[in-house]
Each structure stands twice: as structure tokens, then as C-alpha cells.
Design a protein around this motif. Structure first.
Motif, PDB file in Angstrom:
ATOM      1  N   ASP A  21       0.708  -1.047  -0.061  1.00 14.59           N
ATOM      2  CA  ASP A  21       0.025   0.015  -0.067  1.00 14.59           C
ATOM      3  C   ASP A  21       0.670   1.078   0.058  1.00 14.59           C
ATOM      4  O   ASP A  21       1.666   1.406   0.937  1.00 14.59           O
ATOM      5  N   ASP A  22       0.675   2.195  -1.162  1.00 14.05           N
ATOM      6  CA  ASP A  22       1.546   3.224  -1.246  1.00 14.05           C
ATOM      7  C   ASP A  22       1.491   4.092   0.276  1.00 14.05           C
ATOM      8  O   ASP A  22       2.658   4.934   0.368  1.00 14.05           O
ATOM      9  N   THR A  23       0.210   4.310   0.613  1.00 13.61           N
ATOM     10  CA  THR A  23      -0.011   5.111   1.979  1.00 13.61           C
ATOM     11  C   THR A  23       0.750   4.523   2.787  1.00 13.61           C
ATOM     12  O   THR A  23       1.493   5.293   3.699  1.00 13.61           O
ATOM     13  N   VAL A  24       0.740   3.468   3.284  1.00 15.28           N
ATOM     14  CA  VAL A  24       1.541   2.803   4.209  1.00 15.28           C
ATOM     15  C   VAL A  24       2.865   2.621   4.138  1.00 15.28           C
ATOM     16  O   VAL A  24       3.674   2.660   5.042  1.00 15.28           O
ATOM     17  N   HIS A  25       3.402   2.266   2.899  1.00 16.65           N
ATOM     18  CA  HIS A  25       4.554   1.603   2.751  1.00 16.65           C
ATOM     19  C   HIS A  25       5.879   2.747   2.990  1.00 16.65           C
ATOM     20  O   HIS A  25       6.902   2.601   2.982  1.00 16.65           O
ATOM     21  N   GLN A  26       5.331   3.957   2.517  1.00 15.96           N
ATOM     22  CA  GLN A  26       6.210   5.101   2.453  1.00 15.96           C
ATOM     23  C   GLN A  26       7.146   4.954   3.953  1.00 15.96           C
ATOM     24  O   GLN A  26       6.421   4.940   4.906  1.00 15.96           O
ATOM     25  N   ARG A  27       8.531   5.390   4.033  1.00 12.41           N
ATOM     26  CA  ARG A  27       9.103   4.792   5.331  1.00 12.41           C
ATOM     27  C   ARG A  27       8.500   5.645   6.579  1.00 12.41           C
ATOM     28  O   ARG A  27       8.653   5.321   7.488  1.00 12.41           O
ATOM     29  N   VAL A  28       8.297   7.025   6.586  1.00 16.68           N
ATOM     30  CA  VAL A  28       7.879   7.765   7.441  1.00 16.68           C
ATOM     31  C   VAL A  28       6.547   7.430   8.132  1.00 16.68           C
ATOM     32  O   VAL A  28       6.374   7.031   9.111  1.00 16.68           O
ATOM     33  N   ARG A  29       5.486   7.092   7.237  1.00 16.57           N
ATOM     34  CA  ARG A  29       4.244   6.841   7.475  1.00 16.57           C
ATOM     35  C   ARG A  29       4.367   5.297   7.891  1.00 16.57           C
ATOM     36  O   ARG A  29       3.518   4.913   9.186  1.00 16.57           O
ATOM     37  N   LEU A  30       5.223   4.394   7.615  1.00 15.41           N
ATOM     38  CA  LEU A  30       5.274   3.212   8.069  1.00 15.41           C
ATOM     39  C   LEU A  30       5.908   3.042   9.458  1.00 15.41           C
ATOM     40  O   LEU A  30       5.418   2.501  10.357  1.00 15.41           O
ATOM     41  N   GLY A  31       6.664   4.122   9.546  1.00 16.79           N
ATOM     42  CA  GLY A  31       7.242   4.062  11.008  1.00 16.79           C
ATOM     43  C   GLY A  31       6.256   4.590  12.104  1.00 16.79           C
ATOM     44  O   GLY A  31       6.137   4.106  13.093  1.00 16.79           O
ATOM     45  N   ILE A  32       5.357   5.592  11.532  1.00 12.05           N
ATOM     46  CA  ILE A  32       4.321   6.272  12.414  1.00 12.05           C
ATOM     47  C   ILE A  32       3.393   5.056  12.698  1.00 12.05           C
ATOM     48  O   ILE A  32       3.023   4.735  14.081  1.00 12.05           O
ATOM     49  N   LEU A  33       2.872   4.202  11.940  1.00 11.58           N
ATOM     50  CA  LEU A  33       2.222   3.066  12.345  1.00 11.58           C
ATOM     51  C   LEU A  33       2.614   2.097  13.017  1.00 11.58           C
ATOM     52  O   LEU A  33       2.036   1.501  13.893  1.00 11.58           O
ATOM     53  N   THR A  34       3.971   1.812  12.715  1.00 18.22           N
ATOM     54  CA  THR A  34       4.399   0.701  13.610  1.00 18.22           C
ATOM     55  C   THR A  34       4.790   1.265  14.967  1.00 18.22           C
ATOM     56  O   THR A  34       4.595   0.385  16.047  1.00 18.22           O
ATOM     57  N   ILE A  35       5.281   2.408  15.311  1.00 20.25           N
ATOM     58  CA  ILE A  35       5.275   2.921  16.440  1.00 20.25           C
ATOM     59  C   ILE A  35       4.020   3.095  17.326  1.00 20.25           C
ATOM     60  O   ILE A  35       4.069   2.686  18.572  1.00 20.25           O
ATOM     61  N   ALA A  36       3.042   3.390  16.858  1.00 13.68           N
ATOM     62  CA  ALA A  36       1.824   3.736  17.244  1.00 13.68           C
ATOM     63  C   ALA A  36       1.075   2.338  17.552  1.00 13.68           C
ATOM     64  O   ALA A  36       0.446   2.030  18.513  1.00 13.68           O
ATOM     65  N   ARG A  37       1.350   1.354  16.751  1.00 16.67           N
ATOM     66  CA  ARG A  37       1.029  -0.078  17.021  1.00 16.67           C
ATOM     67  C   ARG A  37       1.474  -0.487  18.557  1.00 16.67           C
ATOM     68  O   ARG A  37       0.849  -1.343  19.148  1.00 16.67           O
ATOM     69  N   GLU A  38       2.673   0.049  18.962  1.00 10.30           N
ATOM     70  CA  GLU A  38       3.414  -0.544  19.983  1.00 10.30           C
ATOM     71  C   GLU A  38       2.940   0.257  21.264  1.00 10.30           C
ATOM     72  O   GLU A  38       3.208  -0.180  22.597  1.00 10.30           O
ATOM     73  N   VAL A  64      -1.443  12.790   6.219  1.00  7.56           N
ATOM     74  CA  VAL A  64      -1.746  11.828   5.318  1.00  7.56           C
ATOM     75  C   VAL A  64      -2.716  10.435   5.915  1.00  7.56           C
ATOM     76  O   VAL A  64      -3.587  10.215   5.381  1.00  7.56           O
ATOM     77  N   LEU A  65      -2.080  10.028   6.952  1.00  4.93           N
ATOM     78  CA  LEU A  65      -2.410   8.857   7.662  1.00  4.93           C
ATOM     79  C   LEU A  65      -3.785   9.018   8.168  1.00  4.93           C
ATOM     80  O   LEU A  65      -4.766   8.562   8.334  1.00  4.93           O
ATOM     81  N   GLU A  66      -4.115  10.474   8.891  1.00  3.67           N
ATOM     82  CA  GLU A  66      -5.159  10.816   9.481  1.00  3.67           C
ATOM     83  C   GLU A  66      -6.595  10.881   8.558  1.00  3.67           C
ATOM     84  O   GLU A  66      -7.505  10.640   8.603  1.00  3.67           O
ATOM     85  N   ASP A  67      -6.113  11.488   7.246  1.00  2.00           N
ATOM     86  CA  ASP A  67      -7.119  11.659   6.115  1.00  2.00           C
ATOM     87  C   ASP A  67      -7.353  10.357   5.683  1.00  2.00           C
ATOM     88  O   ASP A  67      -8.709  10.220   5.204  1.00  2.00           O
ATOM     89  N   SER A  68      -6.744   9.253   5.678  1.00  6.53           N
ATOM     90  CA  SER A  68      -6.858   7.995   5.326  1.00  6.53           C
ATOM     91  C   SER A  68      -7.558   7.198   6.249  1.00  6.53           C
ATOM     92  O   SER A  68      -7.784   5.966   5.952  1.00  6.53           O
ATOM     93  N   GLY A  69      -7.729   7.657   7.326  1.00 14.46           N
ATOM     94  CA  GLY A  69      -8.533   7.041   8.449  1.00 14.46           C
ATOM     95  C   GLY A  69      -7.471   6.002   9.301  1.00 14.46           C
ATOM     96  O   GLY A  69      -8.272   5.097  10.021  1.00 14.46           O
ATOM     97  N   LEU A  70      -6.109   5.969   8.843  1.00 17.34           N
ATOM     98  CA  LEU A  70      -5.308   5.174   9.691  1.00 17.34           C
ATOM     99  C   LEU A  70      -4.855   5.151  11.024  1.00 17.34           C
ATOM    100  O   LEU A  70      -4.471   4.529  11.637  1.00 17.34           O
ATOM    101  N   ILE A  71      -5.107   6.463  11.296  1.00 16.96           N
ATOM    102  CA  ILE A  71      -4.644   7.175  12.547  1.00 16.96           C
ATOM    103  C   ILE A  71      -5.445   8.030  12.948  1.00 16.96           C
ATOM    104  O   ILE A  71      -6.311   8.643  12.237  1.00 16.96           O
ATOM    105  N   SER A  72      -5.626   8.556  14.194  1.00 14.53           N
ATOM    106  CA  SER A  72      -6.563   9.634  14.953  1.00 14.53           C
ATOM    107  C   SER A  72      -5.337  10.408  15.586  1.00 14.53           C
ATOM    108  O   SER A  72      -4.200  10.224  16.133  1.00 14.53           O
ATOM    109  N   VAL A  73      -5.714  11.921  15.843  1.00 18.33           N
ATOM    110  CA  VAL A  73      -4.978  12.837  16.239  1.00 18.33           C
ATOM    111  C   VAL A  73      -5.591  13.449  17.419  1.00 18.33           C
ATOM    112  O   VAL A  73      -6.826  13.830  17.309  1.00 18.33           O
ATOM    113  N   GLU A  74      -4.961  13.245  18.900  1.00 18.18           N
ATOM    114  CA  GLU A  74      -5.326  13.902  19.832  1.00 18.18           C
ATOM    115  C   GLU A  74      -4.647  15.122  20.561  1.00 18.18           C
ATOM    116  O   GLU A  74      -3.326  14.925  20.085  1.00 18.18           O
ATOM    117  N   LYS A  75      -5.198  16.221  20.631  1.00 15.49           N
ATOM    118  CA  LYS A  75      -4.477  17.333  20.901  1.00 15.49           C
ATOM    119  C   LYS A  75      -4.951  17.593  22.354  1.00 15.49           C
ATOM    120  O   LYS A  75      -6.088  17.468  22.987  1.00 15.49           O
TER     121      LYS A  75
END
Length: 122
Positions: A21-38, A64-75
Motif C-alpha cells: 500500500d503506497d500510503t502505508v509503505h512510505q518510510r515515515v508513514r510506516l514508522g508512524i504506524l509501527t510505533i503507534a501499534r506499540e 496523510v494517515l489521518e485523512d486515510s483513517g489509519l490514525i487519529s490525532v488527539e490534542k
């Protein structure tokens, strides 16, 4: 077998890279998702440090990840300091699992194929 030669046994099988998945596979986005999973949620500053990116670069990838529904952001605030936290959504967890499955298939495919000598430079 050379690339493009038909192999009836694998005719219906797509190469594992076709499922990345091009959205997930990009290095920084993959890093965000994997760290968030932990973690339950991860601090923006922690992500910035772990991924060695600027605020602006990280913000763009988070968007990009938030717009794709893959993460949520809390402030919010930690004491008096404003904070931004990233949380993995169930959709994000599923997308990450699909990505990891495709990467595992790719590694397994390479591990199970005999090494080929490098092509001679022309």
C-alpha cells in the motif's frame, strides 16, 4: 525463467509487491504506524525524534494517515505544555497487518529462491 516468461503454476499469483500500500509503505508513514501499534498513543515529539524528521515533514505524513483513517490525532496538554498524540485506528491496524503480510511474503519468496549471479554490466 526470465521475467515475462509464463509459468502456468504461478499464473494467477501476483508478485507480493503488488499488494504493498503506497500510503502505508512510505518510510515515515510506516514508522508512524509501527510505533503507534506499540503504544496506546504516541507523542508527536517522540515520533519526530524516533523517525529523525522535522516538525513539518512529520505533520504532513500524520495528515496523510489521518485523512486515510489509519490514525487519529488527539490534542491536549501535559501540564501547561500543548501536546499532540497519535493513535492507531482499527483500520490502521488492519492496513499495517496487510503491509506486514506482504513484506513477509516477499522475504519468504526471496529466501526460497536460489540466489542469482548479478548481471554483468554492459
Amino acid at each position: 525463467m526470465t521475467t515475462g516468461d509464463a509459468d502456468p503454476q504461478h499464473e494467477d499469483e501476483l508478485h507480493p509487491t503488488n499488494t504493498l500500500d503506497d500510503t502505508v509503505h512510505q518510510r515515515v508513514r510506516l514508522g508512524i504506524l509501527t510505533i503507534a501499534r506499540e503504544a496506546d498513543r504516541v507523542d508527536f515529539g517522540f515520533l519526530k525524534a524516533q523517525l529523525a524528521v522535522t516538525d513539518g515533514n512529520l505533520s504532513r505524513h500524520v495528515k496523510v494517515l489521518e485523512d486515510s483513517g489509519l490514525i487519529s490525532v488527539e490534542k491536549g496538554y501535559a501540564g501547561r505544555r500543548p501536546r499532540t498524540w497519535v493513535l492507531l485506528t482499527s483500520q490502521g491496524a488492519q492496513a499495517l497487518e496487510r503491509e506486514l503480510r506482504a513484506l513477509r511474503e516477499l522475504v519468504q519468496r526471496l529466501d526460497n529462491s536460489p540466489p542469482r549471479p548479478p548481471a554483468a554490466d554492459a
